[in-house]
Design an enzyme around this catalytic site. Structure first.
Site, PDB file in Angstrom:
ATOM      1  N   GLY A 106       0.810  -1.208   0.000  1.00 20.95           N
ATOM      2  CA  GLY A 106       0.000   0.000   0.000  1.00 20.95           C
ATOM      3  C   GLY A 106       0.850   1.267   0.000  1.00 20.95           C
ATOM      4  N   GLU A 122       2.356  -8.178  -1.841  1.00 18.42           N
ATOM      5  CA  GLU A 122       1.072  -8.740  -1.382  1.00 18.42           C
ATOM      6  C   GLU A 122       0.926 -10.223  -1.686  1.00 18.42           C
ATOM      7  OE1 GLU A 122       1.472  -5.822  -2.728  1.00 18.42           O
ATOM      8  OE2 GLU A 122       0.218  -4.332  -1.717  1.00 18.42           O
TER       9      GLU A 122
END
Ligand SMILES: NC(=O)c1ccc[n+]([C@@H]2O[C@H](COP(=O)([O-])OP(=O)(O)OC[C@H]3O[C@@H](n4cnc5c(N)ncnc54)[C@H](O)[C@@H]3O)[C@@H](O)[C@H]2O)c1
Length: 688
Positions: free
Chosen positions: A105, A128
């Site tokens: 993020g 991720e």
């Protein structure tokens, strides 16, 4: 201006506003950070005196990702998507100032800024996939627009970060800042304002979105990842970036993310992530215990393990001395280390100058007294108790006070080794796995007398040399090999009952292991065990017959499988089949065809049973520790979360019943369910 909240600060430097986030240790994008960023952006948007904005982080890194403790909880607005939308809505240039690791993020937020600058040591990436997820804040849509779908997919599917220089060359960042980052970023923003540079958002770029070559790249990148949800979703999302309008691609990415985050695979991977962190907390080490400082190490024995262990030190920048018994053996060991490094250099994984630097940290000697200056010594001589005791008695004589004395033994009693010294409090096991410079697992074996700070030192060193240290107690085989031994017994039994090596291996690789037990045995070599058994007057019906027929494994081109010259690909061998059938006949075992499901159960459940006994005995602290050991040391598929986690998913009542069934049908009482399994199953609970 001033403090927006406890994590976010806003100040001005002339016409440039600087938003600084400080949320130690890694500036995770928790709710307070997101709220503070949104508010800071609102204020700067309204402030006519502000002409440009820099977003930076305090501490050791730019945002290293989402706050994963928020996963699975109800989302709290503003989400990261809203922060990103606020950045993209700015009519003033927004510059992300990157240092440390801009990950997940954090990197996605940077991708939404108009510009990115970074210090030379910064790294950016989208990891991720390592948690069974995909970047869910626009990363799969923006990165392909910035660097093209192929390169973007590589970063997204591998999850591996890239260095600032590479990021600059690819156009991921706009400038490298030497010296003070904040000052450099402010100067950059000022230039952008002065030059009136156009503010082009990544989302609006289309020129790099070529479809050509993407399908092939996707196929190559995911070939070995079949059956895993996240890589497939990554491919789909990046393909959407090529084929769908930005907003639609973004919406699809969100849907894919939500599916993954609630799926079994990501849950299992997040379990391992937390279990790994938990494993670093060792019970019995009092709060505030300081690890002893380690500035240099020594390794005894320049064999297979000693050389690899020395490389671990050198890779972490710690000088290390290797001690051998003779010049030739020493030279051979050092040559193997150099050859190892050269192979990495030729694959492009290491610069030649860096190899030189690392080799220079490794010195070899034949004088034992040289270990006298080391803060930590790891013994890796032959696996013989008398020899190890002699080595430790010598260490006791020459090692400096407070040096940590570790043995790399796989099977010997660490307490007995410790008693060969007058300082058992400084002795413990550091059990590396082969190849030691590659395998991440490090079992740290705590002896009965091991001092808490010696243990803390070994754990800290383990982390420093990029291992995953798990503390275990003393028993034969410790945790990993003790459980593995159960699988080996069962694997042989399966062969005698009717299975063939290729069927057993296919079941195990089908489950998700990179290699089956018999291909693994061929790689390690069958002859070592055979010689040991001969010495002890023991027999193994199949493996001894194979060795007698010259099947020593890969090294002789034949073992449980046949190997074409120069190849490591196992090929089923009719001669092996004959040897196995002969063994069944000799032992009067009727052969039958065995279903894959049965093979999988018999390869896995006895290990879970042994894991339960290991917990009962307190050899491992937590079920999660065992899971971490199996994922990092034995190739247990991470998306199945480790053996104990897997058992909980199936339900312990089921494991209990199947174990009882196999104990009955084989007459092997060691297969009876452990007391812990029976108790937990009766309570309707699990290991965790
Ligand atoms: N090979 C593996 O896969 C593996 C994995 C984990 C642990 N281990 C353990 O690591 C240890 C070493 O195993 P290895 O496979 O590297 O063995 P190896 O035979 O490759 O190397 C042992 C080395 O120790 C040297 N040596 C013997 N006595 C010595 C002494 N007194 N002083 C200095 N050097 C001496 C030998 O000359 C040899 O080079 C064993 O305890 C083994 O159980 C091995």
């Amino acid at each position: 201006m001033g403090n927006i909240n406890a994590s976010v600060d806003l100040r001005r430097d002339g016409e440039i506003a600087i938003v600084t986030v400080d949320n130690p240790p890694v500036n995770a994008l928790k709710h307070e950070v997101r709220a503070g960023l949104t508010e800071a952006l609102r204020q700067t948007a309204e402030d006519a005196a502000v002409k440009g904005v820099v977003i930076a982080c305090a501490g050791r890194t730019f945002f290293a990702g989402a706050d994963i403790t928020e996963f699975g909880k109800p989302p709290q607005a503003p989400g990261l998507g809203e922060v990103i939308a606020a950045i993209e809505a700015m009519s003033k240039p927004v510059v992300a100032a990157l240092h440390g690791t801009a990950l997940g993020g954090g990197f996605e937020l940077a991708l939404a800024c108009h510009f990115r600058v970074a210090v030379p040591s910064a790294r950016v990436g989208l990891p991720e996939v390592k948690l069974g997820l995909l970047p869910g804040a626009g990363g799969t849509q923006r990165l392909p627009r910035l660097i093209g779908p192929e390169k973007a997919l590589k970063m997204i599917v591998t999850g591996d970060p890239i260095e600032a220089r590479e990021a600059l060359a690819d156009g991921v960042i706009d400038e490298i800042v030497e010296g003070d980052l904040a000052a450099g970023a402010i100067a950059f923003a000022r230039r952008v304002v002065a030059e009136g540079r156009p503010l082009r958002l990544v989302r609006d770029r289309e020129d790099k979105l070529v479809a050509e070559g993407f399908a092939d790249a996707a196929e190559t990148l995911t070939r070995r990842l079949r059956g895993r949800d996240a890589p497939a979703a990554c491919v789909e999302a990046v393909r959407n970036a090529i084929t769908l309008p930005f907003e639609e691609g973004l919406k699809r990415e969100g849907e894919l993310f939500r599916k993954l985050v609630t799926g079994d695979q990501s849950k299992a991977q997040r379990h391992i992530f937390f279990a790994e962190r938990e494993a670093a907390r060792v019970p019995g080490i009092p709060e505030g215990t300081k690890p002893r400082p380690i500035t240099s190490g020594a390794v005894i024995g320049a064999g297979t393990m000693g050389g690899g262990i020395a490389m671990c030190f050198a890779n972490a920048g710690i000088p290390v001395t290797i001690v051998e018994t003779g010049r030739d053996l020493l030279q051979r060991g050092l040559d193997r280390v150099a050859a190892n490094y050269r192979a990495t250099v030729s694959r492009g994984g290491l610069g030649a100058d860096e190899m030189e630097r690392r080799m220079a940290l490794i010195s070899g000697v034949t004088e034992f007294d040289a270990v006298g200056s080391a803060d930590l010594v790891i013994e890796a001589v032959f696996e013989e108790m008398d020899l190890k005791k002699r080595v430790f008695a010598d260490l006791d004589r020459v090692a400096k006070a407070d040096a940590v004395l570790a043995t790399n033994t796989s099977t010997l009693d660490v307490n007995e080794i410790a008693r060969a010294t007058s300082r058992p409090q400084d002795v413990l096991g550091m059990h590396f796995f082969s190849p030691a410079n590659v395998m991440r697992l490090l079992e740290i074996v705590r002896g009965a007398a091991t001092a808490p700070d010696a243990l803390a030192t070994a754990v800290a060193l383990g982390r420093r040399i990029s291992k995953v240290p798990v503390t275990v107690g003393v028993c034969y085989g410790f945790v990993g090999n003790r459980m593995l031994a159960r699988r080996s017994v069962e694997a042989e039994r399966l062969l005698l009952e009717g299975a063939l090596p290729q069927e057993v291996d296919a079941a195990v690789t089908g489950f998700g292991f990179p290699m089956g037990p018999f291909a693994m045995a061929d790689m390690a070599g069958l002859d070592v065990g055979w010689r040991i058994r001969k010495g002890r007057g023991e027999r193994n019906a199949i493996e001894d017959a194979l060795c007698e027929a010259g099947h020593f494994g890969q090294k002789t081109g034949k073992g449980y499988f046949r190997y074409d010259s120069g190849s490591r690909t196992p090929v089923p061998d009719p001669e092996v089949e004959r040897i196995i059938i002969d063994a069944s006949t000799r032992l009067n075992r009727p052969r039958r065809s065995i279903a894959q499901e049965e093979i999988v159960e018999r390869m896995i459940f006895p290990m879970i049973n042994e894991g339960a006994r290991i917990l009962e005995e307190g050899i491992a602290t937590r079920p999660g520790d065992i899971d971490v050991i199996w994922v990092y040391g034995y190739g247990w598929p991470v998306w199945r979360g480790g053996p104990m986690y897997y058992a909980d998913q199936l339900g312990l009542a089921h494991i209990r019943d199947r174990l009882s069934f196999y104990a009955e049908s084989s007459g092997d009482d060691t297969l009876r369910p452990a007391a812990l399994i029976r108790r937990l199953a009766a309570e309707g609970s699990g290991f965790a």
